[in-house]
Design a protein around this motif. Structure first.
Motif, mmCIF file in Angstrom:
data_model
loop_
_atom_site.group_PDB
_atom_site.id
_atom_site.type_symbol
_atom_site.label_atom_id
_atom_site.label_comp_id
_atom_site.label_asym_id
_atom_site.label_seq_id
_atom_site.Cartn_x
_atom_site.Cartn_y
_atom_site.Cartn_z
ATOM 1 N N ALA A 26 16.809 -8.863 0.911
ATOM 2 C CA ALA A 26 15.505 -9.284 0.419
ATOM 3 C C ALA A 26 14.392 -8.465 1.068
ATOM 4 C CB ALA A 26 15.305 -10.778 0.690
ATOM 5 N N VAL A 27 14.506 -8.195 2.368
ATOM 6 C CA VAL A 27 13.505 -7.380 3.071
ATOM 7 C C VAL A 27 13.517 -5.959 2.508
ATOM 8 C CG1 VAL A 27 12.923 -6.365 5.312
ATOM 9 C CG2 VAL A 27 13.478 -8.797 5.152
ATOM 10 N N ARG A 28 14.711 -5.398 2.335
ATOM 11 C CA ARG A 28 14.812 -4.030 1.783
ATOM 12 C C ARG A 28 14.254 -3.980 0.362
ATOM 13 N NH1 ARG A 28 15.367 0.276 4.642
ATOM 14 N NH2 ARG A 28 16.572 1.280 3.040
ATOM 15 N N PHE A 29 14.574 -5.002 -0.439
ATOM 16 C CA PHE A 29 14.096 -5.053 -1.820
ATOM 17 C C PHE A 29 12.572 -5.173 -1.849
ATOM 18 C CE2 PHE A 29 13.419 -7.317 -5.918
ATOM 19 C CZ PHE A 29 13.911 -6.330 -6.749
ATOM 20 N N THR A 30 11.987 -5.908 -0.908
ATOM 21 C CA THR A 30 10.537 -6.032 -0.810
ATOM 22 C C THR A 30 9.902 -4.683 -0.488
ATOM 23 O OG1 THR A 30 10.799 -8.311 -0.034
ATOM 24 C CG2 THR A 30 8.667 -7.278 0.343
ATOM 25 N N ARG A 31 10.534 -3.941 0.431
ATOM 26 C CA ARG A 31 10.022 -2.597 0.757
ATOM 27 C C ARG A 31 10.107 -1.680 -0.455
ATOM 28 N NH1 ARG A 31 12.723 -1.267 6.583
ATOM 29 N NH2 ARG A 31 11.612 -2.846 7.768
ATOM 30 N N VAL A 32 11.225 -1.739 -1.184
ATOM 31 C CA VAL A 32 11.380 -0.895 -2.380
ATOM 32 C C VAL A 32 10.321 -1.272 -3.411
ATOM 33 C CG1 VAL A 32 12.910 -0.394 -4.336
ATOM 34 C CG2 VAL A 32 13.818 -0.393 -2.023
ATOM 35 N N LEU A 33 10.096 -2.561 -3.605
ATOM 36 C CA LEU A 33 9.068 -2.984 -4.556
ATOM 37 C C LEU A 33 7.679 -2.542 -4.106
ATOM 38 C CD1 LEU A 33 10.177 -6.568 -5.664
ATOM 39 C CD2 LEU A 33 10.263 -4.451 -6.961
ATOM 40 N N GLY A 34 7.416 -2.588 -2.815
ATOM 41 C CA GLY A 34 6.121 -2.119 -2.295
ATOM 42 C C GLY A 34 5.945 -0.627 -2.526
ATOM 43 N N ASP A 35 7.003 0.148 -2.248
ATOM 44 C CA ASP A 35 6.942 1.591 -2.509
ATOM 45 C C ASP A 35 6.765 1.867 -3.995
ATOM 46 O OD1 ASP A 35 7.231 2.033 0.171
ATOM 47 O OD2 ASP A 35 9.380 2.541 0.081
ATOM 48 N N ALA A 36 7.456 1.105 -4.845
ATOM 49 C CA ALA A 36 7.326 1.287 -6.287
ATOM 50 C C ALA A 36 5.900 0.959 -6.742
ATOM 51 C CB ALA A 36 8.342 0.415 -7.023
ATOM 52 N N ALA A 37 5.324 -0.106 -6.177
ATOM 53 C CA ALA A 37 3.948 -0.463 -6.534
ATOM 54 C C ALA A 37 2.980 0.631 -6.115
ATOM 55 C CB ALA A 37 3.573 -1.794 -5.889
ATOM 56 N N THR A 38 3.166 1.197 -4.936
ATOM 57 C CA THR A 38 2.325 2.300 -4.474
ATOM 58 C C THR A 38 2.475 3.507 -5.398
ATOM 59 O OG1 THR A 38 2.588 1.537 -2.204
ATOM 60 C CG2 THR A 38 1.810 3.791 -2.506
ATOM 61 N N LEU A 39 3.698 3.819 -5.761
ATOM 62 C CA LEU A 39 3.959 4.942 -6.661
ATOM 63 C C LEU A 39 3.293 4.705 -8.016
ATOM 64 C CD1 LEU A 39 5.422 7.614 -7.113
ATOM 65 C CD2 LEU A 39 7.408 6.297 -7.892
ATOM 66 N N VAL A 40 3.365 3.486 -8.519
ATOM 67 C CA VAL A 40 2.733 3.175 -9.804
ATOM 68 C C VAL A 40 1.220 3.325 -9.697
ATOM 69 C CG1 VAL A 40 2.257 1.271 -11.414
ATOM 70 C CG2 VAL A 40 4.597 1.720 -10.677
ATOM 71 N N ARG A 41 0.611 2.863 -8.595
ATOM 72 C CA ARG A 41 -0.843 3.017 -8.419
ATOM 73 C C ARG A 41 -1.235 4.490 -8.372
ATOM 74 N NH1 ARG A 41 -0.293 -1.495 -5.023
ATOM 75 N NH2 ARG A 41 0.000 -0.145 -3.221
ATOM 76 N N GLU A 42 -0.490 5.278 -7.607
ATOM 77 C CA GLU A 42 -0.793 6.710 -7.523
ATOM 78 C C GLU A 42 -0.602 7.379 -8.874
ATOM 79 O OE1 GLU A 42 1.738 8.152 -4.458
ATOM 80 O OE2 GLU A 42 0.576 7.238 -2.842
ATOM 81 N N THR A 43 0.446 6.994 -9.574
ATOM 82 C CA THR A 43 0.695 7.569 -10.889
ATOM 83 C C THR A 43 -0.412 7.177 -11.861
ATOM 84 O OG1 THR A 43 3.075 7.437 -10.478
ATOM 85 C CG2 THR A 43 2.390 7.736 -12.742
ATOM 86 N N ARG A 44 -0.857 5.930 -11.774
ATOM 87 C CA ARG A 44 -1.931 5.474 -12.654
ATOM 88 C C ARG A 44 -3.200 6.283 -12.386
ATOM 89 N NH1 ARG A 44 -2.257 -0.416 -12.347
ATOM 90 N NH2 ARG A 44 -0.438 -0.283 -13.688
#
Length: 157
Positions: A26-44
């Motif tokens: 769950a902790v690892r998945f939270t980090r992956v989701l956080g990185d994905a959210a950051t990537l989506v913001r940068e991509t946006r």
């Protein structure tokens, strides 16, 4: 310890391991989701800049197309004007030929020819016109010509 106690201990340990594994995932998945959210913001943000540049390019292309259409229209109008001018020039040339033909072949042309003939005949009788059409005059010897030095000083004065 009975078999039931050992089985309960094994079950408790297994449950604890599975719970720890679940928390870790769950902790690892939270980090992956956080990185994905950051990537989506940068991509946006990058997409917005890309869309802005694309819109600017489309606007420039549209403006260039408008200028090109205006130039094409102007060239077409110029071609039409040149065609009209050529037609008018041909009409004027035809009028000029017909007027020249009427003047030369008509009574004015004949009167001018008679006047020229009379003037030429009078000139021959007076001696102002030679038979070859050359102007009357005399041959000048080189001794009679002024020197180059004198001619230059006269020209300057």
């Amino acid at each position: 310890m009975s078999i039931a106690g050992v089985a309960a201990l094994i079950a408790a340990v297994s449950f604890a391991v599975l719970a720890c594994t679940g928390v870790y995932l769950a902790v690892r998945f939270t980090r992956v989701l956080g990185d994905a959210a950051t990537l989506v913001r940068e991509t946006r943000t990058g997409q917005e800049a890309l869309f802005a540049r694309a819109n600017a390019a489309v606007d420039r292309a549209s403006a260039q197309l408008d200028r090109t259409e205006a130039a094409t229209t102007a060239v077409a109008d110029l071609g039409d004007s040149m065609t009209e001018l050529a037609g008018q020039a041909n009409a004027l040339a035809g009028i000029g030929r017909s007027v020249a033909g009427a003047v030369v072949g008509g009574p004015i042309g004949r009167a001018a020819a008679v006047a020229y003939g009379v003037r030429h005949a009078v000139g021959l009788r007076r001696g102002t016109v030679t038979r070859q059409g050359a102007l009357p005059g005399r041959v000048v010897n080189s001794a009679e010509l002024p020197s180059a030095g004198h001619a230059g000083t006269r020209a300057r004065a």
